[in-house]
Every structure is written in structure tokens, then in C-alpha cells.
Design a protein around this motif. Structure first.
Motif: not given
Lengths: 275, 275
Positions: B170-171, B173-175, B178
């Protein structure tokens, strides 16, 4: 109180929707009212914004806003439905969101289900992060990993009719959490019956579970936010809300409802959003 | 210089890869060397890390790191290939990344192409944001909207064999930005021939274009970063790098290569990453 009930019930009529879509919306609103009711003031939305339409009556909308009482971490709960007749067919947009104050860093809640055609839906269901997760891995752990909501996203993702949906707004893509559900549901083969089924058996239960997790967070202890951090949270929240209005409403509302109605509705939303 | 060339060429041999996969990697590394060569020091990776293998020789790896000269905004360029024999078949991981110093806020560059089977690939291609975009919409505009890289993501997305890929972290995915390309490429019908074609005609050209946009940013004026902001950038960069090591290497390297080799390689990467 009677007036309050009659006003709230206009929202809950949800005409035009599939049965399971309506049940999902009513279920979510009832859950909020039952569990968080003691945190909330009565709706202060004026009647001509609580329900509004365009000149011909082909486009209709409702708005429901309840602000949190002074001692509550809840800033406001916002729900709405919009029915828009368009040359290509009708659009039905339903929405329920929970925004929190900067005294807590608990994520915001967002549920939006859009019927683009009888067999094509878009779902956005998320706990929206209040912080930059890259810089705050502990935030990810507390609200996303420990709550195991990724399993709920995966459950929906397994359906062959469900596909990831990319918003045309690059900004919005950054607002979504790593477990955010942003999908299209297309049932060309199974038709409306299959859509009904997917919403009743999957979208509804998963939305309820995520809202339950969110309400636990709201009522739970939460993390106390210091002064400096609070200013950053407020700035970030304001940006998210302003961009949401800009993206969803600023240009489409005047087109659908005329400038006068749009101004009236947007004024109420902006006032609740303090933007 | 001769030694430098012979060391660099070990990386560029890229055995085990499909022709178009190899060509893409060689093309990207050459582009960096040609365009940014004057910014870079020679590789300082010791020979036993530049190429390494496990006891049986079934798993092999290379590492190439060139740091930026003092006056350059480039912190380091890192490239590698890994060939891992596993009970389920061979894995081939190729990677090239460009990390920048905190004197600039230009995104990092990341290209990773993983062959999981002869007809199944995973691609990660991105300009990794250095800032929280939700809080800095101007950052989004400068590096992602104005550069029109979303069009490149969409071009690849149109292929029926290409599907969004969700990292289990999940980490991570935030890196991703867009417009980040994180996809699987599965060619069950067309076989290896179709994979070859997709890499040659789509993955290669799109990677080159995105790397070109990134190099323009690096060499361009860029945004001067103030002292306070620089500290946040550095903290954020360090977290991204530490998490990348934790996720990709810390547990898998000892399993694949044994603890001694893994320690040796990780020490060099951590030193370049200053983590």
C-alpha cells in the motif's frame, strides 16, 4: 422535529434509482443517523436547496447537510442525489460524505455511485487520507493496514464486470487513498438484473463495512493533532474541498440547472465547506 | 577508462532477455549516458557487486551506479538486471532509476520491467513526485499536466493485453504519481511474439519519451528549493528509498543470493541512497 423529518425524507425518496441502489443509499444514511446522530445538528439547508430543479424540471437535485456539534470531531455530513436528463440519456448521481475537523486526523469518508446508463455504473468509495502518506507511513498503518480494508477492495475487484476507473482529473487521483475503490461496473451481458445483483450483494455490503470502520474511527479515541499540524490539515482539507467543487460542480451545475439555482446551491456547499 | 567501459558493458550484456526488452534497456542507459554523462562521475561500484551470483550460479545480478558531480542536480543513476531461477520458472528484473538532490524538486525517474514468464510482464514507469501533490497543485501542473505525460499512459492503456497492476505494498501505491504506469502485460494468445512486439512498439518508445521529458526537467532551470522545504524533500526521499529497499530487496536478496552476497550488494545500494 416534524419539519426536520419531512425535509430529510425528500432526500431519502431517491426516485429514478434501481431498488438496490436506493437501498444502499438509505442504508448508509440511516447508519450515519443512528450511530452519529448525537454528534450532529439538524440540517440547516434552506428548502430551495434541499430540493431544486431546472426550469423544465428535467434535472432535479437534493442536498442534505448536517454539521457536527461543537464537541464532536465531525465537521459535517453531506448527502445528495442528482438526476440529470441529458441528450445521451439520464445520469443519476448519489453521494454521501463525512468530513472531519482538524482536531483529528481520521480520514474523511466518501461514497459516490453514479448510474451512467442502465448497465453502466461508476463507484467511488474511499477513506480519504488527511496526510501525505509517503511522509507518514504510521498514518498508513493505523488507518489502512491495521483496518484491513484492502481485502474489501480486492473482494469487489474479483468481479469480472468491475474494472479500475481512471478519473480525468490528475489531482483527484492523488486525493484517493491506496485502498480507494474507484471502479466502473459494466454489465453488458447480464443487463440491469446483474447490476442490481452486484449492488445488492457486493457494493452495498462493502460500503456498509467501510462506513462502519470509518464510524469506529470517528467515535474512537483518534489521534490528537497539535497546532502546527492542524494548520497543514486545514490547508490540505480546504484544497481537497475546493478542487472537488471545481471539478464536480462549478461548471456542470450552471449548465444543468441555470446560473441562479447553481449559485444558490454552491453557496450552501461552500459555506459548509468553509472554502 | 578502458576498465570503466568493460565494467559498464557487463550490465549491458543483458542475457536471458527478449531482444526488444534488451534493446529498450540499452536504449535507456545510452540515452542517460549521452545526455547526462557530463553530470556523472564514473561508477564506483566494486567488481563483486557490479556482477554477483549465488553459489550454484542459477541466480545472477548486476548493479551500476553513477553519482552526480557536485554541481549537478542529479544525486545518482542506478541500473541493474537480476536473473532469478525459481521453482516456478525464471524471473528477469531490469531496472533504471534516476534520483535527484534536494536542491531541486524535479521528480525522480523510475523504469522497471519484470519478465515473470515468457508471456507475462510487469511494467513500472513513472516520474515519482517529491512533494505531496494534494497540498501542492502547482507541482502537479508543472511536472505532470504541462508535460502531457498522461497521454503516454493512455496510449499504452489502450492495448487489450495491458491491465492496471496493483502492488501488494500500500505504501508503494502512494509513491506512484497520478500518471504513473503500473501495468501487467499478458499475452496468452499472441505468445512471446506479441510480447516482443508490444515492448518494441509501445513500451520502448513510451519509456524513451518519458525519460526524455525527465532529462529536459533535470537539465532545465528547475525550481530552486529553500532550506525548510529541502529538509522535507530529504526526509521524503529517504523514506521512499528505505521502503524500496525494504520491499524489493531486504527479504528477497538473502533468499536468492545468500546472506553474504546480499549484505555486500545492499551495503552499496544503501550507501548510494544515504539511508
Amino acid at each position: 422535529m416534524e419539519q426536520q423529518q419531512s425535509r430529510g425524507s425528500k432526500l431519502k425518496e431517491f426516485p429514478y434509482l434501481l431498488e438496490s441502489h436506493k437501498d444502499t443509499m438509505v442504508g448508509l444514511i440511516s447508519a450515519v443517523e443512528n450511530r452519529l446522530g448525537s454528534h450532529l445538528l439538524p440540517s440547516s439547508v434552506p428548502p430551495d436547496v434541499e430540493y431544486y430543479q431546472n426550469d423544465s424540471g428535467s434535472s432535479q437535485g437534493t442536498l442534505y447537510i448536517r454539521c457536527g456539534i461543537h464537541s464532536s470531531p465531525i465537521d459535517c455530513i453531506l448527502a445528495s442525489w442528482l438526476h440529470l436528463e441529458q441528450p445521451t440519456g439520464a445520469f443519476d448521481i448519489t453521494n454521501i460524505a463525512g468530513y472531519l475537523k482538524s482536531s483529528t486526523d481520521v480520514p474523511h469518508f466518501q461514497f459516490e455511485l453514479v448510474q451512467c446508463s442502465p448497465t453502466y455504473f461508476i463507484l467511488f468509495l474511499d477513506l480519504i487520507p488527511r496526510k501525505d502518506i509517503v511522509l507518514h507511513p504510521d498514518y498508513l498503518k493505523t488507518y489502512y493496514e491495521d483496518t484491513k480494508i484492502e481485502a474489501l477492495r480486492q473482494r469487489l475487484d474479483q468481479l469480472s464486470e468491475v474494472k479500475p476507473y481512471f478519473s480525468s482529473s490528475l489531482y483527484f487521483r492523488c486525493v484517493v487513498s491506496p485502498t480507494g475503490i474507484l471502479v466502473s461496473i459494466k454489465c453488458e451481458d447480464g443487463g440491469t438484473e446483474r447490476v442490481e445483483e452486484i449492488i445488492r450483494e457486493h457494493v452495498g455490503p462493502i460500503s456498509n463495512e467501510i462506513m462502519g470502520i470509518w464510524m469506529d474511527m470517528c467515535i474512537g479515541k483518534g489521534v490528537e493533532v497539535g497546532e502546527t499540524e492542524r494548520a497543514v490539515l486545514e490547508k490540505r482539507d480546504t484544497l481537497i474541498k475546493s478542487k472537488a467543487i471545481e471539478m464536480d460542480l462549478s461548471s456542470s451545475m450552471p449548465k444543468q440547472f441555470g446560473q441562479e439555482v447553481a449559485d444558490r446551491v454552491l453557496r450552501v456547499i461552500k459555506s459548509a465547506f468553509k472554502t
